[in-house]
Design an enzyme around this catalytic site. Structure first.
Site, PDB file in Angstrom:
ATOM      1  N   CYS A  44       5.632   6.014  14.997  1.00  0.00           N
ATOM      2  CA  CYS A  44       5.403   7.302  14.328  1.00  0.00           C
ATOM      3  C   CYS A  44       5.452   8.496  15.281  1.00  0.00           C
ATOM      4  O   CYS A  44       5.654   9.622  14.844  1.00  0.00           O
ATOM      5  CB  CYS A  44       4.069   7.292  13.605  1.00  0.00           C
ATOM      6  SG  CYS A  44       3.899   5.968  12.430  1.00  0.00           S
ATOM      7  N   HIS A  90       0.774  14.446  12.437  1.00  0.00           N
ATOM      8  CA  HIS A  90       1.277  13.248  11.767  1.00  0.00           C
ATOM      9  C   HIS A  90       0.443  13.048  10.494  1.00  0.00           C
ATOM     10  O   HIS A  90      -0.745  13.388  10.471  1.00  0.00           O
ATOM     11  CB  HIS A  90       1.129  12.041  12.698  1.00  0.00           C
ATOM     12  CG  HIS A  90       1.648  10.780  12.098  1.00  0.00           C
ATOM     13  ND1 HIS A  90       2.905  10.681  11.552  1.00  0.00           N
ATOM     14  CD2 HIS A  90       1.079   9.549  11.929  1.00  0.00           C
ATOM     15  CE1 HIS A  90       3.090   9.464  11.083  1.00  0.00           C
ATOM     16  NE2 HIS A  90       1.997   8.754  11.294  1.00  0.00           N
ATOM     17  N   ASN A 113       3.432   8.687   4.515  1.00  0.00           N
ATOM     18  CA  ASN A 113       3.662   8.564   5.957  1.00  0.00           C
ATOM     19  C   ASN A 113       5.125   8.190   6.177  1.00  0.00           C
ATOM     20  O   ASN A 113       5.548   7.099   5.798  1.00  0.00           O
ATOM     21  CB  ASN A 113       2.726   7.476   6.500  1.00  0.00           C
ATOM     22  CG  ASN A 113       2.889   7.243   7.989  1.00  0.00           C
ATOM     23  OD1 ASN A 113       3.774   7.804   8.635  1.00  0.00           O
ATOM     24  ND2 ASN A 113       2.040   6.395   8.539  1.00  0.00           N
TER      25      ASN A 113
HETATM   26  O1  UT7 Z   1       1.108   5.878  11.125  1.00  0.00           O
HETATM   27  C1  UT7 Z   1       0.310   4.816  11.521  1.00  0.00           C
HETATM   28  C2  UT7 Z   1       0.072   3.902  10.380  1.00  0.00           C
HETATM   29  N1  UT7 Z   1      -1.143   3.636   9.769  1.00  0.00           N
HETATM   30  C3  UT7 Z   1      -2.241   4.324   9.536  1.00  0.00           C
HETATM   31  O2  UT7 Z   1      -2.447   5.352  10.008  1.00  0.00           O
HETATM   32  C4  UT7 Z   1      -3.263   3.761   8.634  1.00  0.00           C
HETATM   33  C5  UT7 Z   1      -4.667   3.992   9.038  1.00  0.00           C
HETATM   34  N2  UT7 Z   1      -5.587   3.383   8.083  1.00  0.00           N
HETATM   35  C6  UT7 Z   1      -5.800   3.914   6.876  1.00  0.00           C
HETATM   36  O3  UT7 Z   1      -5.250   4.932   6.533  1.00  0.00           O
HETATM   37  C7  UT7 Z   1      -6.802   3.217   5.956  1.00  0.00           C
HETATM   38  O4  UT7 Z   1      -7.497   2.235   6.698  1.00  0.00           O
HETATM   39  C8  UT7 Z   1      -6.128   2.575   4.710  1.00  0.00           C
HETATM   40  C9  UT7 Z   1      -5.633   3.647   3.769  1.00  0.00           C
HETATM   41  C10 UT7 Z   1      -4.954   1.682   5.147  1.00  0.00           C
HETATM   42  C11 UT7 Z   1      -7.144   1.718   3.954  1.00  0.00           C
HETATM   43  O5  UT7 Z   1      -8.269   2.520   3.576  1.00  0.00           O
HETATM   44  P1  UT7 Z   1      -9.739   1.993   3.851  1.00  0.00           P
HETATM   45  O6  UT7 Z   1     -10.668   3.001   3.309  1.00  0.00           O
HETATM   46  O7  UT7 Z   1      -9.830   1.660   5.331  1.00  0.00           O
HETATM   47  O8  UT7 Z   1      -9.804   0.722   2.964  1.00  0.00           O
HETATM   48  P2  UT7 Z   1     -10.137  -0.786   3.369  1.00  0.00           P
HETATM   49  O9  UT7 Z   1      -9.049  -1.356   4.189  1.00  0.00           O
HETATM   50  O10 UT7 Z   1     -11.532  -0.806   3.904  1.00  0.00           O
HETATM   51  O11 UT7 Z   1     -10.135  -1.496   1.970  1.00  0.00           O
HETATM   52  C12 UT7 Z   1     -11.124  -1.188   0.983  1.00  0.00           C
HETATM   53  C13 UT7 Z   1     -10.849  -2.038  -0.244  1.00  0.00           C
HETATM   54  C14 UT7 Z   1     -10.693  -3.521   0.059  1.00  0.00           C
HETATM   55  O12 UT7 Z   1     -11.257  -4.237  -1.003  1.00  0.00           O
HETATM   56  P3  UT7 Z   1     -12.747  -4.857  -0.887  1.00  0.00           P
HETATM   57  O13 UT7 Z   1     -12.698  -5.772   0.291  1.00  0.00           O
HETATM   58  O14 UT7 Z   1     -13.641  -3.671  -0.675  1.00  0.00           O
HETATM   59  O15 UT7 Z   1     -12.939  -5.528  -2.198  1.00  0.00           O
HETATM   60  C15 UT7 Z   1      -9.203  -3.710   0.051  1.00  0.00           C
HETATM   61  O16 UT7 Z   1      -8.824  -5.023  -0.278  1.00  0.00           O
HETATM   62  O17 UT7 Z   1      -9.631  -1.619  -0.857  1.00  0.00           O
HETATM   63  C16 UT7 Z   1      -8.774  -2.758  -1.030  1.00  0.00           C
HETATM   64  N3  UT7 Z   1      -7.392  -2.306  -0.890  1.00  0.00           N
HETATM   65  C17 UT7 Z   1      -6.699  -1.811  -1.924  1.00  0.00           C
HETATM   66  N4  UT7 Z   1      -7.006  -1.632  -3.221  1.00  0.00           N
HETATM   67  C18 UT7 Z   1      -6.073  -1.087  -4.016  1.00  0.00           C
HETATM   68  C19 UT7 Z   1      -6.626  -2.274   0.230  1.00  0.00           C
HETATM   69  N5  UT7 Z   1      -5.426  -1.745  -0.060  1.00  0.00           N
HETATM   70  C20 UT7 Z   1      -5.449  -1.458  -1.391  1.00  0.00           C
HETATM   71  C21 UT7 Z   1      -4.505  -0.902  -2.274  1.00  0.00           C
HETATM   72  N6  UT7 Z   1      -4.852  -0.716  -3.576  1.00  0.00           N
HETATM   73  N7  UT7 Z   1      -3.268  -0.496  -1.865  1.00  0.00           N
END
Ligand code: UT7
Length: 384
Positions: free
Chosen positions: A114, A252, A282
């Site tokens: 990125c 970014h 992104n």
């Molecule tokens: O450019 C570099 C690339 N990447 C990044 O910058 C990403 C950085 N990370 C993030 O932006 C965030 O961590 C995410 C957007 C990827 C995830 O958000 P989060 O608030 O950290 O969510 P989480 O991973 O803690 O997941 C929370 C819940 C989980 O369910 P449980 O365990 O609470 O029941 C996940 O399984 O949300 C669930 N989940 C989803 N639900 C619906 C994960 N992805 C999804 C989804 N739709 N797409």
């Protein structure tokens, strides 16, 4: 080396594919929802390309050259920044060179995920300031939809396609990128990993579009805030500038919450932050240059103002660039070249890739291994 040579940004242009993939489109094949994606990421839509990455990159570069009123034959250097290459060899920059008719340009690919555009801007600026080249085109481009792990909701909702480019030209005026902090949090490099192509996978015979992603969202999130915040603090300190001197942050855009945290730690209000995350998601290397071009088109870049560009990505690379804008914020010329029309919806384009993925019915188990233990955030690490 000529002490007084700077690298002015004299041209800019983007190329956004027209097909829009909504959160509801994603819900047709993933267990996700518009509400979850908006709340957790700030994203509503992203673009899916019907053309190659070279076509996106070439049109963005053509628009940037028109904006600078620079003949392609006068370009000395092309940097193709991104993770989306048609082939390993020949490189992608050489393909753009041919399409542009920039036959006198050294042409190189630069992949820091990125941050590739920002790293490329820093590299090209250095080459101009040391007198190696006078005119450079730096491109940030991605066609991630072709190798997205579409069955993995952790990543599939986050990314989109796009491209943008800038022209840099040698000048005696003190402008362009004047300071940079570049770094790499490599202990966590396994937290963002695309498995499926490269020499390491030759035994599997895996092809582009048949990939699996490792993605530890929470680790990346924390490290992104840490890396971008520290780099921004350091680049300001290096230049003797304060947060109030920055007229616009062009960050970014991986997650609205990450951007808000970085702005908070930098002491810059969100009114002074350029946002595109809602409509483009992104776009990896294309994100910062697309946001820069839109900021210029919306009149948000003041002549002779300071811009801050923090970014992070796979590697985990991070950076923050300090740019002094010049006196011109409108293009000198424009080109009327357009992409060919797109006859499919974004969802149809995505479903075509999905239909091609894993054509031999292989199990993904053979490709999945534990994330390296050193990927964990160390105790005592903080985001300030
Ligand atoms: O450019 C570099 C690339 N990447 C990044 O910058 C990403 C950085 N990370 C993030 O932006 C965030 O961590 C995410 C957007 C990827 C995830 O958000 P989060 O608030 O950290 O969510 P989480 O991973 O803690 O997941 C929370 C819940 C989980 O369910 P449980 O365990 O609470 O029941 C996940 O399984 O949300 C669930 N989940 C989803 N639900 C619906 C994960 N992805 C999804 C989804 N739709 N797409």
């Amino acid at each position: 080396m000529t002490e007084s040579t700077y690298a002015a940004i004299t041209g800019w242009g983007s190329c956004m594919p027209p097909a829009v993939l909504s959160n509801d489109d994603l819900s047709t094949f993933l267990d996700t929802s518009d509400e979850w994606i908006i709340t957790r990421t700030g994203m509503k839509e992203r673009r899916i390309s019907h053309v190659s990455a070279t076509e996106l990159a070439t049109l963005a570069a053509r628009r940037a050259l028109a904006c600078a009123d620079l003949d392609p034959a006068d370009v000395d250097l092309i940097i193709y920044g991104g993770v989306s290459n048609e082939e390993l060899c020949p490189n992608s920059a050489s393909g753009v060179q041919v399409s542009l008719g920039a036959q006198n340009a050294a042409s190189m690919d630069l992949n820091t995920a990125c941050t590739s555009f920002c790293y490329g801007l820093a590299a090209a600026t250095g080459m101009i300031r040391t007198g190696q080249v006078r005119n450079a085109v730096v491109i940030g481009v991605e066609l991630i939809s072709r190798y997205m792990d579409w069955e993995n909701r952790n990543v599939a909702v986050l990314f989109g396609d796009g491209a943008a480019a800038v022209v840099l030209q040698a000048t005696d005026n003190e402008e362009g990128m004047l300071a940079s902090v570049l770094g790499c949090d490599a202990q966590a490099r396994q937290t963002l990993r695309v498995r499926g192509f490269g020499c390491g996978y030759s035994g599997y015979g895996i092809t582009l579009g048949d990939t699996f992603w490792d993605f530890d969202g929470q680790q990346i999130f924390k490290r992104a805030v840490l890396g971008m915040s520290r780099a921004s603090r350091d680049v300001l300190a290096q230049s003797g500038l304060k947060a109030e001197d920055i007229s616009l942050v062009v960050p970014h855009q991986a997650n609205l919450r990450i951007i808000e945290s970085v702005a908070k730690y930098a002491g810059i209000s969100m009114e002074r932050v350029m946002l595109t995350v809602e409509k483009y998601g992104n776009m990896s290397a294309a994100t910062v240059p697309v946001a820069l071009v839109e900021a210029l088109e919306e009149g948000r870049v003041e002549p002779n103002s300071w811009l801050l560009m923090p970014a992070f990505g796979g590697g985990l690379t991070y950076c923050s660039l300090l740019v002094k804008w010049g006196s011109r914020t409108i293009p000198l010329e424009q080109t009327d070249v357009e992409l060919p029309p797109c006859n499919e919806s974004a969802l149809e384009l995505v479903n075509q890739v999905r239909a091609r993925q894993d054509p031999y019915g292989r199990s993904r188990d053979g490709l999945l291994a534990p994330v390296f233990p050193e990927a964990q955030l160390r105790d005592g690490d903080s985001v300030v």
